[in-house]
Write a protein that holds these residues in place. Structure first.
Motif, PDB file in Angstrom:
ATOM      1  N   ARG A   1      -6.794 -32.842  -3.725  1.00 33.84           N
ATOM      2  CA  ARG A   1      -7.510 -32.649  -2.463  1.00 33.84           C
ATOM      3  C   ARG A   1      -8.095 -31.242  -2.317  1.00 33.84           C
ATOM      4  O   ARG A   1      -9.068 -31.046  -1.607  1.00 33.84           O
ATOM      5  CB  ARG A   1      -6.569 -32.939  -1.288  1.00 33.84           C
TER       6      ARG A   1
ATOM      7  N   ARG B   1     -13.688 -32.817   6.038  1.00 32.02           N
ATOM      8  CA  ARG B   1     -12.734 -33.821   6.497  1.00 32.02           C
ATOM      9  C   ARG B   1     -13.251 -35.244   6.326  1.00 32.02           C
ATOM     10  O   ARG B   1     -12.487 -36.165   6.030  1.00 32.02           O
ATOM     11  CB  ARG B   1     -12.392 -33.559   7.972  1.00 32.02           C
ATOM     12  N   TRP B   2     -14.566 -35.427   6.510  1.00 27.61           N
ATOM     13  CA  TRP B   2     -15.128 -36.771   6.372  1.00 27.61           C
ATOM     14  C   TRP B   2     -14.944 -37.299   4.953  1.00 27.61           C
ATOM     15  O   TRP B   2     -14.695 -38.489   4.743  1.00 27.61           O
ATOM     16  CB  TRP B   2     -16.606 -36.779   6.755  1.00 27.61           C
TER      17      TRP B   2
ATOM     18  N   HIS C   1     -12.514 -36.555   2.859  1.00 31.17           N
ATOM     19  CA  HIS C   1     -11.105 -36.926   2.689  1.00 31.17           C
ATOM     20  C   HIS C   1     -10.819 -38.285   3.352  1.00 31.17           C
ATOM     21  O   HIS C   1     -10.106 -39.124   2.784  1.00 31.17           O
ATOM     22  CB  HIS C   1     -10.203 -35.851   3.287  1.00 31.17           C
ATOM     23  N   SER C   2     -11.378 -38.489   4.524  1.00 23.96           N
ATOM     24  CA  SER C   2     -11.170 -39.762   5.222  1.00 23.96           C
ATOM     25  C   SER C   2     -11.804 -40.909   4.458  1.00 23.96           C
ATOM     26  O   SER C   2     -11.214 -41.997   4.337  1.00 23.96           O
ATOM     27  CB  SER C   2     -11.769 -39.685   6.633  1.00 23.96           C
TER      28      SER C   2
ATOM     29  N   PRO D   1      -6.797 -35.817   7.881  1.00 26.07           N
ATOM     30  CA  PRO D   1      -7.611 -34.591   7.884  1.00 26.07           C
ATOM     31  C   PRO D   1      -7.943 -34.081   9.283  1.00 26.07           C
ATOM     32  O   PRO D   1      -8.325 -32.916   9.446  1.00 26.07           O
ATOM     33  CB  PRO D   1      -8.885 -35.016   7.139  1.00 26.07           C
ATOM     34  N   TRP D   2      -7.803 -34.933  10.283  1.00 26.75           N
ATOM     35  CA  TRP D   2      -8.177 -34.568  11.646  1.00 26.75           C
ATOM     36  C   TRP D   2      -6.966 -34.121  12.466  1.00 26.75           C
ATOM     37  O   TRP D   2      -7.115 -33.770  13.639  1.00 26.75           O
ATOM     38  CB  TRP D   2      -8.865 -35.757  12.318  1.00 26.75           C
TER      39      TRP D   2
END
Length: 265
Positions: free
Chosen positions: A116, A122-123, A125-126, A192-193
């Motif tokens: 990671r 973050r998007w 990772h999601s 991630p959020w």
């Protein structure tokens, strides 16, 4: 990484191609009724197709990670679709197959190790986490298509049962994997959020998320509510409870077959 090594890391594994060949042969056996007395054909067909869906599930994670910045997935063999190349063969292949045999529940486990730190945003990772269960959604779409397209004329009843049961597995896999429980892809989508503090507090529970979800599903009230929702969705897609029940009955060939399933759906 050399060009030759990179090419080898993306070449489809002979093991995966062999499993696909098993699907073709066992599917033909189910369709024609060859060796149907033993019921092994349905078991082999559904299990092989389920393993292929597990490979595609993990491949989707890895492929999305590759395009997001983690180039190490190629050297790890994740893009070869070889089920033995994944980090946790037990979690990714063995346990999910056992879950199917024990309770007719499709629940793939996390297997590919994504670095990671190589990925920013973050998007991204999601999306990496969501890619796996979205593959199950696509697989379910393909399995259910003959039913909601009303294209079953000439399709043997037992093959319909097998396809209906396989569709149930894909739907349960997609829904359960989107549950935001540590260790499952649903949590990976929202992780991630979350704040750093919450992530650190939740991290120790990640190895037990898969087993915990399966354990909760053994509670009768939860199990009934869950499968009522699954069957309602499948009925909306044209697959009756009778079809999935008889598919599971045919799959477990070592038990005495229910004579009701000898009738047309």
């Amino acid at each position: 990484m050399s060009t030759r090594t990179a090419a080898a890391g993306r070449r489809v594994s002979p093991v995966f191609l062999g499993i696909v060949a098993v699907i073709v042969v066992s599917g033909w056996a189910v369709w024609t009724g060859f060796a149907l007395v033993s019921g092994v054909a349905v078991f082999v067909f559904v299990t092989a197709a389920w393993v292929v869906s597990l490979c595609l599930h993990e491949y989707s994670h890895a492929r999305t990670a590759l395009h997001s910045g983690d180039t190490t997935v190629t050297a790890k063999g994740y893009l070869t679709l070889n089920p033995f190349a994944y980090t946790h063969t037990l979690l990714s292949i063995v346990l999910p197959v056992l879950f199917v045999i024990m309770g007719g529940i499709g629940l793939p486990g996390g297997a590919v190790f994504i670095e990671r730190g190589r990925i920013s945003g973050r998007w991204k990772h999601s999306l990496i986490s969501a890619a796996g269960p979205l593959t199950n959604v696509l697989f379910a779409f393909v399995c259910t298509a003959p039913f909601w397209l009303h294209a079953l004329d000439g399709v043997p009843v037992v093959f319909q049962y097998a396809l209906g049961f396989l569709a149930l597995l894909q739907v349960t896999a997609a829904i359960l994997n989107f549950v935001p429980v540590p260790g499952l892809d649903g949590y990976g989508v929202i992780e991630p959020w979350l704040s750093y503090r919450i992530r650190r507090q939740v991290e120790p529970f990640a190895p037990f998320g898969l087993i915990a979800v399966f354990g909760i599903l053994w509670i009768p009230e939860v199990n009934h509510a869950f499968f009522d929702a699954i069957h309602a969705l499948l009925r909306a897609l044209g697959i009756s409870d009778f079809t999935t029940y008889c598919g599971f009955d045919a799959y477990r060939f070592w038990q005495t077959a229910d004579p009701v399933c000898a009738l047309s759906p």
